[in-house]
Design a protein around this motif. Structure first.
Motif, PDB file in Angstrom:
ATOM      1  N   MET A   1      -7.568   8.969   2.524  1.00  0.00           N
ATOM      2  CA  MET A   1      -7.298  10.303   1.983  1.00  0.00           C
ATOM      3  C   MET A   1      -8.195  10.588   0.788  1.00  0.00           C
ATOM      4  O   MET A   1      -8.551   9.667   0.051  1.00  0.00           O
ATOM      5  CB  MET A   1      -5.834  10.421   1.564  1.00  0.00           C
ATOM      6  N   GLU A   2      -8.507  11.839   0.584  1.00  0.00           N
ATOM      7  CA  GLU A   2      -9.211  12.273  -0.609  1.00  0.00           C
ATOM      8  C   GLU A   2      -8.236  12.280  -1.789  1.00  0.00           C
ATOM      9  O   GLU A   2      -7.014  12.423  -1.583  1.00  0.00           O
ATOM     10  CB  GLU A   2      -9.798  13.670  -0.414  1.00  0.00           C
ATOM     11  N   PRO A   3      -8.731  12.141  -3.013  1.00  0.00           N
ATOM     12  CA  PRO A   3      -7.811  12.138  -4.160  1.00  0.00           C
ATOM     13  C   PRO A   3      -6.890  13.353  -4.205  1.00  0.00           C
ATOM     14  O   PRO A   3      -5.722  13.230  -4.618  1.00  0.00           O
ATOM     15  CB  PRO A   3      -8.757  12.091  -5.356  1.00  0.00           C
ATOM     16  N   GLN A   5      -5.502  14.672  -1.867  1.00  0.00           N
ATOM     17  CA  GLN A   5      -4.471  14.507  -0.849  1.00  0.00           C
ATOM     18  C   GLN A   5      -3.453  13.417  -1.197  1.00  0.00           C
ATOM     19  O   GLN A   5      -2.478  13.229  -0.481  1.00  0.00           O
ATOM     20  CB  GLN A   5      -5.130  14.156   0.499  1.00  0.00           C
ATOM     21  N   TRP A   6      -3.709  12.682  -2.260  1.00  0.00           N
ATOM     22  CA  TRP A   6      -2.830  11.571  -2.603  1.00  0.00           C
ATOM     23  C   TRP A   6      -1.400  12.041  -2.864  1.00  0.00           C
ATOM     24  O   TRP A   6      -1.192  13.040  -3.577  1.00  0.00           O
ATOM     25  CB  TRP A   6      -3.315  10.875  -3.870  1.00  0.00           C
ATOM     26  N   VAL A  10       0.757   7.451  -5.521  1.00  0.00           N
ATOM     27  CA  VAL A  10      -0.557   6.821  -5.547  1.00  0.00           C
ATOM     28  C   VAL A  10      -1.239   7.039  -6.884  1.00  0.00           C
ATOM     29  O   VAL A  10      -1.701   6.094  -7.533  1.00  0.00           O
ATOM     30  CB  VAL A  10      -1.437   7.345  -4.389  1.00  0.00           C
ATOM     31  N   TRP A  11      -1.331   8.305  -7.332  1.00  0.00           N
ATOM     32  CA  TRP A  11      -2.009   8.517  -8.607  1.00  0.00           C
ATOM     33  C   TRP A  11      -1.206   8.003  -9.782  1.00  0.00           C
ATOM     34  O   TRP A  11      -1.764   7.563 -10.787  1.00  0.00           O
ATOM     35  CB  TRP A  11      -2.456   9.962  -8.801  1.00  0.00           C
ATOM     36  N   ARG A  14      -1.978   4.245  -9.997  1.00  0.00           N
ATOM     37  CA  ARG A  14      -3.307   3.975 -10.554  1.00  0.00           C
ATOM     38  C   ARG A  14      -3.321   4.194 -12.064  1.00  0.00           C
ATOM     39  O   ARG A  14      -3.878   3.391 -12.815  1.00  0.00           O
ATOM     40  CB  ARG A  14      -4.352   4.856  -9.871  1.00  0.00           C
TER      41      ARG A  14
END
Length: 292
Positions: A1-3, A5-6, A10-11, A14
């Motif tokens: 996935m593109e960022p 789309q996270w 997920v973010w 991180r």
């Protein structure tokens, strides 16, 4: 996935991997001093070329200048002014120049970890990164007789595994991250670690103003008087706020004849205040942790 789309987890994961925790800026520094001053020198020497697999004799000779001319010039100044400092040394630099490291320690300065061959942590597998840092710690201890208690990652490159490796090494502090001006406790995945971060910043690094690469478009150059002004203003605000002034320098960058006055005049300016505490990174980290 593109960022974009996270999903949120997920973010958040991180961002939450390594964070700044409680501030460790004390109400007053040792002996009631107004601020703390941490001068550091990254003794990369020939590893700047070796870490990328380079064979340039010219670039390695520039690194050799750091050991042959730079470090002695720095140590002589620190001795004359009575200022302690911290030298972050890749293990390969220490193996190439063992007598330099012994002199650094004999004259009351600290040596900290700076990788094996100045490798980028994010460019090697976690298991290899762990092996390199442990071998580096063993090497510096064998050469100097003192086991390092702090790390500055090469190029301030911090991988997902770096903090855990530092904790396995039992380190007191790290000096590679940039979340504050003043010391703070590092938090890993929401849990306080007990490790101190002594923050760095590119503004307080000599290399960004003077480094160049003949074969690339890297030609930054700032007048040395301007660099002195930037460093002095950084110190003056740290002094006004009662905080930490931490400066990163490189023996093969700061010690040329037309630049060395930056360090000489900066030390003179700081000492003229009369209430600044010059100390190694380790001593500042210990004091901040105990005071906090």
């Amino acid at each position: 996935m593109e960022p974009w789309q996270w999903p949120e987890e997920v973010w958040r994961e991180r961002v939450g991997k390594v964070r700044a925790g409680r501030s460790l800026k004390p109400a007053a520094w040792k002996d009631g001093r107004r601020c703390a001053v941490a001068l550091s020198f990254d003794s990369d020497h020939e590893t700047n070329e070796l870490r990328d697999g380079g064979r340039s004799i010219g670039r390695m000779s520039q690194g050799e200048y750091g050991s042959r001319v730079g470090v002695p010039r720095i140590l002589d100044l620190l001795g004359r002014t009575g200022v302690p400092a911290t030298f972050f040394v890749p293990a390969v630099s220490a193996l190439l120049h063992p007598d330099e490291q012994r002199r650094v320690v004999a004259e009351g300065h600290e040596i900290g970890l700076h990788g094996w061959i100045h490798e980028l942590n994010t460019a090697v597998p976690a298991e290899a990164e762990r092996d390199l840092h442990f071998r580096a710690a063993d090497t510096l201890e064998r050469i100097t007789g003192v086991r390092p208690v702090g790390m500055r990652t090469p190029s301030w490159d911090f991988s997902d595994a770096t903090l855990q490796i530092e904790r396995e090494l039992g380190l007191l502090y790290d000096s590679s991250l940039m979340a504050d001006d003043d010391p703070y406790e590092i938090v890993e995945a929401g849990e306080p670690t007990g490790m101190v971060e002594l923050p760095v910043e590119w503004i307080r690094d000599d290399a960004v103003y003077f480094n160049m690469n003949r074969f690339q478009a890297l030609r930054p150059y700032t007048d040395p008087e301007t660099v002195l002004s930037i460093f002095r203003r950084e110190f003056d605000r740290a002094h006004a706020e009662g905080g930490l002034f931490l400066l990163t320098m490189h023996p093969h960058v700061i010690t040329y004849r037309s630049r060395f006055f930056i360090l000489e005049e900066l030390i003179s300016h700081i000492q003229a205040k009369g209430d600044a505490w010059f100390a190694t990174h380790a001593d500042i980290a210990r004091f901040a942790l105990e005071a906090g």
